[in-house]
Enzyme design. Structure first.
Site, short mmCIF file in Angstrom:
data_model
loop_
_atom_site.label_atom_id
_atom_site.label_comp_id
_atom_site.label_asym_id
_atom_site.label_seq_id
_atom_site.Cartn_x
_atom_site.Cartn_y
_atom_site.Cartn_z
N ASP A 114 1.01 -1.07 -0.13
CA ASP A 114 -0.22 -0.15 0.12
C ASP A 114 0.67 1.59 -0.07
O ASP A 114 2.14 1.21 -0.34
CB ASP A 114 -1.16 0.00 1.01
N HIS B 289 1.42 1.92 -3.33
CA HIS B 289 0.49 2.74 -3.91
C HIS B 289 1.70 4.16 -3.80
O HIS B 289 0.63 5.61 -4.25
CB HIS B 289 -0.11 3.33 -3.56
#
Length: 445
Positions: free
Chosen positions: A255, A278
């Site tokens: 993430d 991310h």
């Protein structure tokens, strides 16, 4: 001869404290050498702010371990209490410590935690869901919370969140509360350095209500060994904190590599290698109605980003209620993002080099434009990006879409040489005045 022997033992006892009564054999057994506190200068970028000094420690406490998976929480707490206010707590390199009890360590003052061994949190998911510390934002909980004044954590050891049981459980129930591995909560002055973080159930670090804290030389990793991926494993999330530095670290996660959550101000993130993430993200922001989210004065420098969804990312919820997933919903909050700089990033196999959105969680862009975000974005600079994107959005390399030009302005994109696999450099653009003169807007919204 006998007198000098007992004198030596007395001197040893005067400077070294143990959490439990120790035999003479224990005192004479080999132990880890006390680590020298590392010195990691804040460089090359600096906040221009004088961080508080940390005095030398004058006593040492060794934390005993029961071994065999027995809960060492009481030993840890006792050792820390004995060496609080001027001491150095050593977690022996030869020991594996098990923590099966939530530890509130927000009382710390002038203490160093020298973690040379391994600290592993138990896999009792029922206990942790009931007893982990509630950190309010986005249902975040932590195994422990570390705070106070002038605290340094280092030693080259490992914190292990025993994440696999959580990855498998989350695949069955997305509403479980998964603890964060390291909670820096209410810390005023300190450092976390030379630590390995492994297998966190959720985020690896939450930095909340803290100031003047430097993270250096941290390694993060912990992939799932089953078909159920490790999700929401952000490297760092900052919240209601200021004067934070994150630098010189290697992150393999699933993430955000770093995420600046509400009211994160005056921060530097530099010299990171991020893989599988991310991106370096501002947000998400504007999630909660009635809350004012401010993120400003952020400098991100010299990042290597590979196999990621994004490089630089700003994500803001729209002015209408939206749902990104069953356990992540929001929209309608207010605030401002300003003075954010992304400077120098090398990308490899990244879906979007740059993503700015004020429609986070809302797939219906028409509806998003009808209800623009209540949170403004301004004074943003993204520069000196190189490398290639993945094939996912080819021929696009970026997404720059706000909900209205009235709430999104002064965006500067310069010296971006990122190409898609087919050699293109297109962007999807919308509601940002003048953006078409800075990038190749091949798709408009």
């Amino acid at each position: 001869m006998l007198v000098s022997f007992y004198l030596a033992i007395a001197l040893l006892e005067a400077s070294v404290v143990f959490a439990a009564p120790s035999s003479l054999e224990d005192l004479l057994s080999p132990r880890s050498v006390v680590s020298k506190r590392p010195s990691h200068p804040i460089a090359p970028k600096h906040l221009g702010h004088q961080f508080p000094t940390s005095p030398n420690r004058t006593k040492t406490c060794y934390v005993p371990s029961y071994g065999n998976g027995k809960d060492d929480s009481a030993n840890i707490l006792e050792s820390i209490k004995q060496c609080n206010n001027g001491g150095h707590v050593v977690f022996d390199r030869n020991n594996k410590y098990t923590v099966a009890t939530a530890l509130d360590l927000t009382f710390l003052k002038h203490v160093d935690l020298d973690i040379q061994g391994t600290i592993q949190f138990s896999n009792d998911t029922d206990y942790w869901q009931k007893n982990a510390f509630d950190q309010v934002f986005q249902n975040a909980t932590t195994f422990f919370q570390l705070g106070g004044e002038d605290v340094n954590v280092y030693g080259g050891g490992t914190l292990d969140g025993n994440g696999q049981v959580w990855y498998d459980l989350y695949a069955k129930d997305i509403y479980i509360l998964r603890p964060i591995l390291f909670g820096t909560i209410g810390l005023k002055g300190g450092s976390i350095a030379d630590i390995n973080m492994r297998y966190s159930p959720q985020w690896y670090n939450l930095v909340a209500n803290s100031t003047d804290v430097v993270f250096s030389n941290i390694t993060i990793s912990g992939a799932s060994s089953s078909a159920n991926p490790a999700k929401n494993t952000d490297g760092w999330d900052t919240y209601r904190s200021s004067n934070i530095v994150i630098q010189n670290s290697h992150i393999d996660n699933g993430d955000d590599c770093v995420s600046f959550k509400p009211n994160s101000t005056d921060m530097i993130v530099q010299n990171l290698y991020c893989n599988g993430s991310h991106g370096i993200s501002v947000g998400s922001l504007g999630q909660y109605i009635g809350e004012v989210d401010i993120v400003k004065n952020i400098y991100v420098y010299n990042i290597s980003m590979s196999d990621a969804s994004d490089g630089a990312r700003i994500k803001v919820w729209p002015g209408i209620s939206s749902a990104l997933s069953g356990d992540l919903q929001g929209g309608g909050g207010s605030g401002a993002v300003s003075n954010i700089t992304y400077d120098t990033m090398a990308l490899s196999n990244v879906d979007y080099a740059i993503e700015i959105t004020q429609c986070y969680g809302q797939k219906n862009l028409t509806l998003c434009n009808q209800f623009p975000s209540n949170l403004t974005i301004s004074d943003i600079t993204v520069k000196h990006f190189t490398g290639t994107t993945s094939k996912k959005y080819d021929p696009l390399v970026g997404y720059l879409v706000c909900s209205s030009p009235t709430v999104c302005s002064d965006i500067t994109i310069e010296d971006i040489t990122v190409k898609s696999p087919t050699g293109n450099n297109g962007y999807q653009c919308g509601s940002i005045s003048g953006i078409e003169t800075q990038v190749n807007c091949t798709k408009t919204t």
